[in-house]
Structure formats: structure tokens, C-alpha cells
Design an enzyme around this catalytic site. Sequence first.
Site, PDB file in Angstrom:
ATOM      1  N   MET A  20       0.486  23.006  23.857  1.00 54.31           N
ATOM      2  CA  MET A  20       0.850  21.795  23.863  1.00 54.31           C
ATOM      3  C   MET A  20       0.729  20.499  24.578  1.00 54.31           C
ATOM      4  O   MET A  20      -0.477  19.129  24.304  1.00 54.31           O
ATOM      5  CB  MET A  20       2.079  21.295  23.776  1.00 54.31           C
ATOM      6  CG  MET A  20       2.856  22.208  22.417  1.00 54.31           C
ATOM      7  SD  MET A  20       2.349  20.599  20.878  1.00 54.31           S
ATOM      8  CE  MET A  20       3.127  19.473  21.444  1.00 54.31           C
ATOM      9  N   ARG A  42       1.786  22.948  36.272  1.00 54.07           N
ATOM     10  CA  ARG A  42       2.727  23.881  37.229  1.00 54.07           C
ATOM     11  C   ARG A  42       2.117  24.403  38.375  1.00 54.07           C
ATOM     12  O   ARG A  42       2.282  23.894  39.539  1.00 54.07           O
ATOM     13  CB  ARG A  42       3.301  25.305  36.264  1.00 54.07           C
ATOM     14  CG  ARG A  42       4.360  25.625  36.776  1.00 54.07           C
ATOM     15  CD  ARG A  42       4.723  26.968  36.445  1.00 54.07           C
ATOM     16  NE  ARG A  42       5.981  27.636  36.728  1.00 54.07           N
ATOM     17  CZ  ARG A  42       7.251  27.447  36.403  1.00 54.07           C
ATOM     18  NH1 ARG A  42       7.468  26.303  36.164  1.00 54.07           N
ATOM     19  NH2 ARG A  42       8.018  28.220  37.659  1.00 54.07           N
ATOM     20  N   ASN A 122      11.234  19.941  17.805  1.00 54.88           N
ATOM     21  CA  ASN A 122       9.825  19.885  16.983  1.00 54.88           C
ATOM     22  C   ASN A 122       9.573  18.495  16.565  1.00 54.88           C
ATOM     23  O   ASN A 122      10.021  17.598  15.977  1.00 54.88           O
ATOM     24  CB  ASN A 122      10.376  20.334  15.399  1.00 54.88           C
ATOM     25  CG  ASN A 122       9.037  20.884  14.941  1.00 54.88           C
ATOM     26  OD1 ASN A 122       8.732  19.945  14.019  1.00 54.88           O
ATOM     27  ND2 ASN A 122       9.339  22.435  13.481  1.00 54.88           N
ATOM     28  N   TYR A 123       8.284  19.017  16.891  1.00 50.70           N
ATOM     29  CA  TYR A 123       7.300  17.031  16.493  1.00 50.70           C
ATOM     30  C   TYR A 123       7.264  16.733  15.795  1.00 50.70           C
ATOM     31  O   TYR A 123       6.871  15.545  15.317  1.00 50.70           O
ATOM     32  CB  TYR A 123       6.803  16.643  18.171  1.00 50.70           C
ATOM     33  CG  TYR A 123       7.704  16.169  19.220  1.00 50.70           C
ATOM     34  CD1 TYR A 123       7.503  14.489  19.166  1.00 50.70           C
ATOM     35  CD2 TYR A 123       8.474  16.945  20.252  1.00 50.70           C
ATOM     36  CE1 TYR A 123       8.765  14.225  20.509  1.00 50.70           C
ATOM     37  CE2 TYR A 123       9.043  16.109  20.675  1.00 50.70           C
ATOM     38  CZ  TYR A 123       9.780  15.197  20.823  1.00 50.70           C
ATOM     39  OH  TYR A 123      10.370  15.025  21.898  1.00 50.70           O
ATOM     40  N   HIS A 152       7.817  32.865  11.881  1.00 42.72           N
ATOM     41  CA  HIS A 152       6.959  32.819  12.741  1.00 42.72           C
ATOM     42  C   HIS A 152       5.573  33.936  13.462  1.00 42.72           C
ATOM     43  O   HIS A 152       5.882  34.560  12.910  1.00 42.72           O
ATOM     44  CB  HIS A 152       7.505  31.996  14.014  1.00 42.72           C
ATOM     45  CG  HIS A 152       8.109  30.820  14.449  1.00 42.72           C
ATOM     46  ND1 HIS A 152       9.284  30.729  13.455  1.00 42.72           N
ATOM     47  CD2 HIS A 152       7.594  29.764  14.277  1.00 42.72           C
ATOM     48  CE1 HIS A 152       9.801  29.503  13.648  1.00 42.72           C
ATOM     49  NE2 HIS A 152       8.093  28.867  14.223  1.00 42.72           N
ATOM     50  N   LYS A 156       5.808  35.327  19.458  1.00 47.04           N
ATOM     51  CA  LYS A 156       7.403  34.377  19.565  1.00 47.04           C
ATOM     52  C   LYS A 156       8.594  35.157  19.749  1.00 47.04           C
ATOM     53  O   LYS A 156       8.969  35.546  18.938  1.00 47.04           O
ATOM     54  CB  LYS A 156       7.578  33.818  18.234  1.00 47.04           C
ATOM     55  CG  LYS A 156       8.547  31.947  18.350  1.00 47.04           C
ATOM     56  CD  LYS A 156       8.855  31.381  17.620  1.00 47.04           C
ATOM     57  CE  LYS A 156      10.080  30.474  17.265  1.00 47.04           C
ATOM     58  NZ  LYS A 156       9.646  29.669  18.716  1.00 47.04           N
TER      59      LYS A 156
END
Length: 245
Positions: A20, A42, A122-123, A152, A156
Amino acid sequence: MNDTAKTPIRLLIHGASGRMGQALLRLARERDDLVVVAAYSRSQPSQRVIDGVPHFAAAELGGAPEFDVAVDFSLPDGFDPVLALCAARGKALVSGTTGLSSAQNAAINDAAAGIGVVWAANYSLGVAVLTELVRRAAAALPGWDCDVVEAHHTRKLDAPSGTALHLGAAVAIGRGSEPHYASLRAGDIVGEHTVQFAAPGERLELIHRASNRDIFARGALEAAVRVAQQAPGRYGLAELMFPNL
């Protein structure tokens, strides 16, 4: 020169090395109303500047440059520092980090007293509309059987998906009880969610299918633009994007 041109909103991307994060960086470059001022990952980045964007390790977050909105798609153990940074600087936060604890959710509510915060599993803007339609259908059809079926890709691991649980929560708000869930894992399916209401002789299905993951990044960027203009508070995606729905 256009005197009415607005100054771009300054974004800080947290979780920049993930799928993302990479999509956010790529799609933000296509917009004139946004500019990414810093990207945090990270681990230590291999390059300090990539496509004109300064990159840093998450451990360096305290020295972040000035920004208007932070967009966070990281992990639960990396969420607290970015929320604290936004709260300390009075800047808005858009987050899609899932798996947050009850304490972290409580911290979001506390921070929302002073800054605008958007959190969503969820966007996709389509899912935002679907969620409201599901709530309304559940309220109108309280005696009908209800199932949430999600599909999915095989990689996932969590099931039901976070989006399926989000839709199930909308069902519960509408009629006071949770639906049944079913999960499928096959091929490279990006994401499909069906909410089915059934009664003797008829069936109603509300469906959303995602064919490209960019929809989630685009939705998060749109949310960043909107929340930058809002008063402090915790906002749902549908509430923010479709206030008249």
C-alpha cells in the site's frame, strides 16, 4: 499563472515499503493537490531520496519534517508512534493499519479530541457506499437470513477478512444481530464481498468486487484531502466522503 491555485497538502507516508505504501507514493505523484514530504519504512531505506521523496526509517519518525496529514499503512506495533506524532503536532491521520488492540482504538478516540482521524479496514469508496447500503437493508429486513461471503487470493491468511467483519458490523447495527460468514481463498482474487439477505421465495445480494489494489490507495489519498479540511474528530470513510448519503 493561476492565482486561485491551492497549496498542495503535505503528506507523510508511514509504512512506505509495503504494497500500500508503494501504491500511495506512486499515485500521489500523479496529483497536483498532494505532495509527499517524507516516507517512513520499518527498516533503514537503501536510498535516502527516491523520486524526489526523502525516505527514513520508522525509528527516525520524531524528526519528521512539517506535514499536514500522515497516511499510515503499517503494523500494529508501529502504529502508536505515528498517532503520537500527529497528536503532538496537531496534524490529521489517515490509517488503514488493521489488528489494532482495544487500547489502540481507545487512543484513537482520545487523539480525535484534538486532530482529525480516519481509520478504515478498507479504503475502497465502493465499499464505503456498500457499508451504508448494508446497514439500511439490515434495518429494513430484520427477519431475513443474512450471510457475508468473501473471496480473496490464496496468500491472505485472516478469515473472515477485515472488510467482511466491517460489513457484518454494519448488519449488526442495522438489525441487532451478526450475520453468518463464509470465506474463500483462491487464485489471485483481489477482493470480493457479497452480503446476502434471504427469505422464502426471494433473495437480495449486495456485491462489491475489486479488480485492482490501487482503489484502496486512491481512497486513502482522497480521505487525506478531505480530513485535512475538517475539524478534529474521528471520521468514518463513508461519513467523510459521502456526507449526504
